[in-house]
Design a protein around this motif. Structure first.
Motif, PDB file in Angstrom:
ATOM      1  N   ARG A 221      18.270  -1.084  12.243  1.00  0.00           N
ATOM      2  CA  ARG A 221      18.611  -1.632  10.927  1.00  0.00           C
ATOM      3  C   ARG A 221      19.855  -0.960  10.341  1.00  0.00           C
TER       4      ARG A 221
ATOM      5  N   THR B  50       9.561  -8.656   2.173  1.00  0.00           N
ATOM      6  CA  THR B  50       9.911  -8.202   3.521  1.00  0.00           C
ATOM      7  C   THR B  50      11.154  -7.324   3.488  1.00  0.00           C
ATOM      8  N   THR B  51      12.147  -7.695   2.678  1.00  0.00           N
ATOM      9  CA  THR B  51      13.335  -6.855   2.518  1.00  0.00           C
ATOM     10  C   THR B  51      12.945  -5.481   1.997  1.00  0.00           C
TER      11      THR B  51
ATOM     12  N   GLU C 240      11.323  -3.503   4.750  1.00  0.00           N
ATOM     13  CA  GLU C 240      12.299  -3.057   5.742  1.00  0.00           C
ATOM     14  C   GLU C 240      13.140  -1.895   5.214  1.00  0.00           C
TER      15      GLU C 240
ATOM     16  N   SER D   4      10.930   1.187   5.241  1.00  0.00           N
ATOM     17  CA  SER D   4      10.721   1.627   6.625  1.00  0.00           C
ATOM     18  C   SER D   4      11.976   2.288   7.194  1.00  0.00           C
ATOM     19  N   SER D   5      13.143   1.750   6.845  1.00  0.00           N
ATOM     20  CA  SER D   5      14.398   2.320   7.334  1.00  0.00           C
ATOM     21  C   SER D   5      14.612   3.722   6.791  1.00  0.00           C
TER      22      SER D   5
ATOM     23  N   GLU E 279      15.083  -9.623   6.758  1.00  0.00           N
ATOM     24  CA  GLU E 279      15.595  -8.560   7.634  1.00  0.00           C
ATOM     25  C   GLU E 279      16.811  -7.891   6.993  1.00  0.00           C
TER      26      GLU E 279
ATOM     27  N   ASN F 271       3.889  -3.157  11.154  1.00  0.00           N
ATOM     28  CA  ASN F 271       5.075  -3.959  11.465  1.00  0.00           C
ATOM     29  C   ASN F 271       4.678  -5.425  11.461  1.00  0.00           C
TER      30      ASN F 271
END
Length: 447
Positions: free
Chosen positions: A76, A123-124, A127, A130-131, A158, A382
């Protein structure tokens, strides 16, 4: 058009010695300019620094070299791949993957040029959290989170994260302090330097922007500020920060659009805030009340945001009248005995069938819902490799079922105690009272 490099100009990678031809100008900022380029017919992005910036940040070449050697925390990040030089130049740059056109900037979101669904927004957020978890687990901090370095796909959620030359070892002194609007209060007021703890504040602020479209500390008080200068920054964001939805102090409350047509003082957030379930609002309240003054105990960890965004995605339901995405709020349902009304058309919401797994996991079984490994006990969350999905019966379009898309057999027990094996590729009807044994986990369908 850029000032530092020109189209057709060739620069050279420092390690592999490959030529990189500049093909177009992408944009510029305070540190330098970004161009697209080609190396052996492969498109890349090139960031080239202003010579003046290198004087202010003399350790940047060393910092980049270490980052290149260690590699990206995940795919990412548009991570530095190699340094580039040019004969006769007193500056240098680096190459990184070129961002695909499908990824849009945060400014596109705030200005209404894209309007992602709630699922894509959640979801953004997942992500992004998580990043930063993958970054912080390496003992690194980002130092300069802002709207300018997060890009997202409005359809899928994403993300891609750029400007990774700001990444450094946690708590190491450096030139980069951050972007004022995204700095933790202790940095704005000069009481601390960037760290993973200050990153957590910036992360919460970014997630609030994505979901509520406003800055969480800019409410009524900014309407009385004539010049948004450094002293104003320090007062509002550093010395006396106050959440626009603080439950105990309304002096900086979000201002409706009727009083602030630019919506800079919380007008957008007012429209979004009550749409979200209580569990998510509670995390933001914690982040921007206790988290303002107690970084160690008040700030929400990346894992908490991951779990919350996963739960938010599971809570999505569709309005039967207008089709807009809403949220199942278990806390509100228990208090009012009502699923509430649609935020868009005001019609009463009707809950779809839902799958309860254990005590805490409830998944709305919409037409597009899926079951993932983390729902069934996998430790790492995930959204790849769905093990189940809601499908419509091929011949009776009024019937819906839960299809086994994994490789292991399920065992279902219907409300009438009939036991059925659900082999991979097969489905079980969405009927209230049906229990499904997934292996390590068991769920029950509720109407």
């Amino acid at each position: 058009m850029g000032e530092l490099l020109r189209n057709g100009q060739v620069i050279t990678t420092t390690v592999s010695g490959l030529p990189c031809e500049i093909t177009s100008f992408i944009g510029g900022g305070g540190q330098g300019e970004v161009y697209s380029g080609k190396i052996r017919n492969q498109s890349v992005a090139v960031k080239w620094y202003f010579p003046s910036y290198l004087n202010d940040d003399p350790n940047i070449r060393e910092r980049l070299s270490v980052s290149i050697q260690n590699g990206a925390p995940s795919d990412r990040f548009l991570w530095p791949m190699e340094l580039v030089d040019m004969t006769g130049s007193d500056s240098f740059g680096y190459i990184m993957p070129l961002r695909e056109a499908r990824f849009k900037g945060m400014s596109d979101l705030i200005r209404g040029r894209v309007n992602p669904s709630f699922r894509a927004r959640a979801t953004t957020c997942w992500e992004v959290a998580s990043s930063f978890m993958s970054l912080h687990s390496r003992g690194l901090c980002y130092r300069d989170i802002s709207m300018g370095n997060i890009f997202f796909d409005p359809l899928s959620g994403e993300v891609r994260i750029c400007d990774n030359d700001n990444v450094d070892v946690n708590k190491r002194p450096g030139f980069i302090g951050g972007t004022p609007e995204f700095m933790a209060p202790e940095i704005v007021s000069g009481r601390a330097t960037p760290s993973t703890q200050t990153d957590l504040f910036s992360l919460a602020l970014l997630l609030f922007y994505i979901l509520c479209m406003n800055h969480p500390l800019k409410g009524r008080r900014i309407l009385h500020i004539r010049v948004w200068d450094p002293p104003a920054h320090r007062k509002i964001l550093g010395d006396a920060p106050l959440f626009i939805f603080d439950p105990d102090d309304s002096s900086n409350e979000a201002v409706p659009k009727s009083e602030d047509d630019l919506c800079e003082a919380g007008g957008n957030a007012l429209a979004y805030w009550l749409i979200y379930p209580v569990f998510l609002r509670d995390l933001f309240v914690r982040s921007f009340t206790v988290g303002l003054t107690d970084p160690e105990h008040g700030r929400v960890r990346e894992t908490e945001w991951q779990a919350a965004m996963g739960r938010l995605i599971d809570s999505i339901l569709y309005c039967g009248s207008c089709g807009k995405q809403n949220f199942y709020d278990r806390d509100a349902l228990q208090a009012t005995r009502s699923a509430g009304s649609c935020w868009s058309c005001s019609q009463a919401l009707v809950l779809p069938p839902r799958l309860r797994i254990g005590q805490d996991t409830i998944i709305m079984l919409n037409h597009d819902s899926k079951i993932y490994p983390h729902h069934l006990g996998a430790k790492q969350m995930n959204f790849n490799g769905a093990l189940g999905e809601v499908v419509r019966h091929p011949s009776n379009r009024t019937l819906w079922g839960l299809k086994n898309t994994g490789t292991a057999k399920w065992v279902a027990t219907t409300g009438s105690n009939e036991i059925k094996d659900i082999e991979p590729g097969k489905s079980i009807t969405l009927a209230a009272g049906t229990k499904v044994h997934f292996g390590k986990a068991e769920g029950q369908i509720h109407a």
